[in-house]
Design a protein around this motif. Structure first.
Motif, PDB file in Angstrom:
ATOM      1  N   GLY A 247      17.056  17.503 113.985  1.00  0.00           N
ATOM      2  CA  GLY A 247      15.966  17.672 113.033  1.00  0.00           C
ATOM      3  C   GLY A 247      15.953  16.565 111.991  1.00  0.00           C
ATOM      4  N   ALA A 248      17.149  16.183 111.502  1.00  0.00           N
ATOM      5  CA  ALA A 248      17.249  15.083 110.541  1.00  0.00           C
ATOM      6  C   ALA A 248      16.803  13.769 111.177  1.00  0.00           C
ATOM      7  CB  ALA A 248      18.678  14.979 110.019  1.00  0.00           C
ATOM      8  N   MET A 249      17.147  13.560 112.447  1.00  0.00           N
ATOM      9  CA  MET A 249      16.702  12.364 113.162  1.00  0.00           C
ATOM     10  C   MET A 249      15.173  12.289 113.219  1.00  0.00           C
ATOM     11  SD  MET A 249      19.076  11.614 116.483  1.00  0.00           S
ATOM     12  CE  MET A 249      20.408  10.410 116.369  1.00  0.00           C
ATOM     13  N   LEU A 250      14.552  13.426 113.473  1.00  0.00           N
ATOM     14  CA  LEU A 250      13.095  13.455 113.550  1.00  0.00           C
ATOM     15  C   LEU A 250      12.475  13.106 112.194  1.00  0.00           C
ATOM     16  CD1 LEU A 250      12.526  16.627 115.761  1.00  0.00           C
ATOM     17  CD2 LEU A 250      12.316  14.228 116.439  1.00  0.00           C
ATOM     18  N   TYR A 251      13.086  13.591 111.114  1.00  0.00           N
ATOM     19  CA  TYR A 251      12.574  13.225 109.788  1.00  0.00           C
ATOM     20  C   TYR A 251      12.697  11.719 109.571  1.00  0.00           C
ATOM     21  CZ  TYR A 251      12.066  12.640 104.797  1.00  0.00           C
ATOM     22  OH  TYR A 251      11.641  12.191 103.572  1.00  0.00           O
ATOM     23  N   CYS A 252      13.843  11.152 109.956  1.00  0.00           N
ATOM     24  CA  CYS A 252      14.031   9.708 109.801  1.00  0.00           C
ATOM     25  C   CYS A 252      12.993   8.932 110.613  1.00  0.00           C
ATOM     26  CB  CYS A 252      15.442   9.316 110.216  1.00  0.00           C
ATOM     27  SG  CYS A 252      16.742   9.944 109.111  1.00  0.00           S
ATOM     28  N   ARG A 253      12.720   9.385 111.816  1.00  0.00           N
ATOM     29  CA  ARG A 253      11.704   8.733 112.646  1.00  0.00           C
ATOM     30  C   ARG A 253      10.337   8.798 111.981  1.00  0.00           C
ATOM     31  NH1 ARG A 253       9.605  11.965 117.663  1.00  0.00           N
ATOM     32  NH2 ARG A 253       8.637  12.979 115.849  1.00  0.00           N
ATOM     33  N   ASP A 254      10.001   9.970 111.430  1.00  0.00           N
ATOM     34  CA  ASP A 254       8.687  10.151 110.826  1.00  0.00           C
ATOM     35  C   ASP A 254       8.513   9.337 109.543  1.00  0.00           C
ATOM     36  OD1 ASP A 254       8.091  11.877 112.861  1.00  0.00           O
ATOM     37  OD2 ASP A 254       8.288  13.717 111.674  1.00  0.00           O
ATOM     38  N   THR A 255       9.607   8.997 108.885  1.00  0.00           N
ATOM     39  CA  THR A 255       9.527   8.271 107.616  1.00  0.00           C
ATOM     40  C   THR A 255       9.953   6.808 107.739  1.00  0.00           C
ATOM     41  OG1 THR A 255      11.733   9.103 107.032  1.00  0.00           O
ATOM     42  CG2 THR A 255       9.835  10.340 106.209  1.00  0.00           C
ATOM     43  N   GLY A 256      10.218   6.366 108.962  1.00  0.00           N
ATOM     44  CA  GLY A 256      10.531   4.955 109.179  1.00  0.00           C
ATOM     45  C   GLY A 256      11.956   4.550 108.863  1.00  0.00           C
ATOM     46  N   LEU A 257      12.861   5.516 108.694  1.00  0.00           N
ATOM     47  CA  LEU A 257      14.271   5.195 108.445  1.00  0.00           C
ATOM     48  C   LEU A 257      14.979   4.969 109.774  1.00  0.00           C
ATOM     49  CD1 LEU A 257      15.143   7.789 105.641  1.00  0.00           C
ATOM     50  CD2 LEU A 257      14.898   5.310 105.382  1.00  0.00           C
ATOM     51  N   ARG A 258      15.636   3.838 109.914  1.00  0.00           N
ATOM     52  CA  ARG A 258      16.307   3.491 111.156  1.00  0.00           C
ATOM     53  C   ARG A 258      17.758   3.974 111.129  1.00  0.00           C
ATOM     54  NH1 ARG A 258      16.071  -2.661 110.861  1.00  0.00           N
ATOM     55  NH2 ARG A 258      16.578  -2.043 108.721  1.00  0.00           N
ATOM     56  N   PRO A 260      21.453   3.485 112.950  1.00  0.00           N
ATOM     57  CA  PRO A 260      22.186   3.684 111.700  1.00  0.00           C
ATOM     58  C   PRO A 260      21.923   2.597 110.651  1.00  0.00           C
ATOM     59  CG  PRO A 260      23.592   2.543 113.240  1.00  0.00           C
ATOM     60  CD  PRO A 260      22.259   2.712 113.924  1.00  0.00           C
ATOM     61  N   HIS A 261      20.896   1.740 110.825  1.00  0.00           N
ATOM     62  CA  HIS A 261      20.698   0.597 109.923  1.00  0.00           C
ATOM     63  C   HIS A 261      20.385   1.041 108.496  1.00  0.00           C
ATOM     64  CE1 HIS A 261      20.660  -1.659 113.639  1.00  0.00           C
ATOM     65  NE2 HIS A 261      19.692  -0.889 114.089  1.00  0.00           N
ATOM     66  N   ASP A 262      19.526   2.062 108.339  1.00  0.00           N
ATOM     67  CA  ASP A 262      19.142   2.541 107.007  1.00  0.00           C
ATOM     68  C   ASP A 262      19.918   3.788 106.594  1.00  0.00           C
ATOM     69  OD1 ASP A 262      17.124   0.528 106.811  1.00  0.00           O
ATOM     70  OD2 ASP A 262      15.827   1.771 108.079  1.00  0.00           O
ATOM     71  N   ILE A 263      20.279   4.584 107.561  1.00  0.00           N
ATOM     72  CA  ILE A 263      20.992   5.836 107.282  1.00  0.00           C
ATOM     73  C   ILE A 263      21.877   6.179 108.469  1.00  0.00           C
ATOM     74  CG2 ILE A 263      19.029   7.190 108.163  1.00  0.00           C
ATOM     75  CD1 ILE A 263      21.227   8.370 105.269  1.00  0.00           C
ATOM     76  N   SER A 264      23.135   6.512 108.222  1.00  0.00           N
ATOM     77  CA  SER A 264      24.028   6.976 109.283  1.00  0.00           C
ATOM     78  C   SER A 264      23.938   8.495 109.396  1.00  0.00           C
ATOM     79  CB  SER A 264      25.473   6.556 108.999  1.00  0.00           C
ATOM     80  OG  SER A 264      25.649   5.171 109.207  1.00  0.00           O
ATOM     81  N   LEU A 265      24.208   9.002 110.587  1.00  0.00           N
ATOM     82  CA  LEU A 265      23.986  10.420 110.851  1.00  0.00           C
ATOM     83  C   LEU A 265      24.996  10.924 111.874  1.00  0.00           C
ATOM     84  CD1 LEU A 265      21.919  12.797 110.359  1.00  0.00           C
ATOM     85  CD2 LEU A 265      20.698  11.957 112.364  1.00  0.00           C
ATOM     86  N   CYS A 266      25.496  12.132 111.658  1.00  0.00           N
ATOM     87  CA  CYS A 266      26.416  12.731 112.644  1.00  0.00           C
ATOM     88  C   CYS A 266      26.221  14.241 112.651  1.00  0.00           C
ATOM     89  CB  CYS A 266      27.863  12.361 112.345  1.00  0.00           C
ATOM     90  SG  CYS A 266      28.398  12.773 110.688  1.00  0.00           S
TER      91      CYS A 266
END
Length: 332
Positions: A247-258, A260-266
């Motif tokens: 779900g967090a990945m989808l938010y990043c996609r929708d807001t243009g956050l890359r 792991p370049h802009d935000i790391s996620l696990c």
């Protein structure tokens, strides 16, 4: 069937149940007769005659979460191998349905029950169930009740993934936690906090959003934590399960956050999807299917102390960090 095969009834019983000494030729005759009449053995009758459990119940939050589905598959593996009927009830993580199904399964007189609590709440019916019946909990502990439990090392797994994020240089950490009422969620939060404290970071400095282990809450949690000026937002998000991480990945996609370049996620659970999405999701594997198998084998021992399963049963399964491409250094 015995008449068709030209053998005694007892010989047919030997072949069907795998007992007694029967020649290969006779076994072939009986097998041919079974095929001819399309015979299906009465497993329930066989179990009752053998003095074994005829049915067991499984209460789970849902099967949309692949982790819960893998636990259920492990329970089914063992139940099927013992010719047991498995009665599955899903609760959508609500105390009302947990209470209802605990009453229903007791009224149906299943021989034992495996319980995955999705709420962590104790209703009177659940307390009565846990105190009086053969019950095994999976990856959850309930306060003030000593109930046989099979768990994963949630705290250690959470600490390992947080250490992995910190080793990449992240200091502004966001956490999307699970429901506070659940033991798994509190264990994972404690593991994250231990890792932060060991690096000299005040655990209270982490930005936290509370989720419910569902994908939508991961999206909303990411929105709460990342919808702020770049200088204030976390450089890494640690999610308490993989569905929330998706779900967090989808938010990043929708807001243009890359990632792991802009935000790391696990995440946590290492569901099959974690290795299929791009980038691959760093996660913690806790062997849901193995937990399900162990829970079912433990339940059978509670039901029948003479159960012929003499292998040892692990009650605390180790977790394993699975590193993929979703974690990198913080953006400059």
């Amino acid at each position: 069937m015995a008449r068709l095969a030209g053998v005694a009834v007892s010989t047919v019983s030997y072949v069907v149940n795998g007992t007694g000494q029967v020649s290969a030729e006779t076994r072939l005759k009986v097998a041919s007769a079974i095929d001819a009449v399309q015979y299906e053995p009465n497993l329930l009758a066989r179990n009752l005659k053998a003095g074994r459990a005829a049915s067991i119940g499984l209460i789970a939050p849902d099967l949309l979460n692949p982790y819960f589905a893998s636990v259920a598959a492990g329970v089914q593996d063992v139940a099927q191998s013992r010719d047991l009927l498995l009665v599955l009830c899903t609760t959508q993580s609500t105390p009302r349905w947990e209470d209802y199904y605990s009453q229903v399964l007791r009224a149906r007189r299943v021989d034992g029950l495996i319980f995955l609590s999705g709420s962590g709440m104790l209703t009177p019916s659940i307390v009565e169930l846990l105190q009086k019946d053969s019950v095994v909990l999976v990856d959850e502990r309930l306060p003030d009740l000593a109930v046989p439990t099979v768990t994963a090392t949630n705290l250690a797994g959470a600490r390992s993934v947080a250490e992995h994020v910190l080793a990449h240089g992240h200091r502004r950490i966001g956490i999307i936690s699970g429901p506070p009422s659940l033991w798994t969620a509190s264990q994972r939060m404690e593991g994250y906090q231990e890792a932060l404290a060991a690096r000299g970071i005040d655990p209270g400095a982490a930005l936290v959003a509370t989720g419910d282990y569902r994908q939508d809450s991961g999206y909303e949690g990411a929105r709460l934590l990342l919808d702020r000026p770049k200088s204030d937002r976390p450089t890494a998000l640690i999610c308490a399960n993989d569905l929330m991480a998706v779900g967090a990945m989808l938010y990043c996609r929708d807001t243009g956050l890359r990632i792991p370049h802009d935000i790391s996620l696990c995440g946590f659970d290492n569901i099959p999807l974690a290795g299929l999405i791009e980038p691959g999701l760093t996660s913690v594997d806790q062997c849901g299917r193995s937990l399900g198998k162990a829970a079912c084998r433990l339940l059978l021992r509670l039901i029948s102390p003479q159960e012929d399963d003499t292998d040892s049963i692990d009650l605390d399964y180790p977790t394993r960090l699975v590193i993929r491409a979703s974690v990198g250094p913080p953006p400059q």
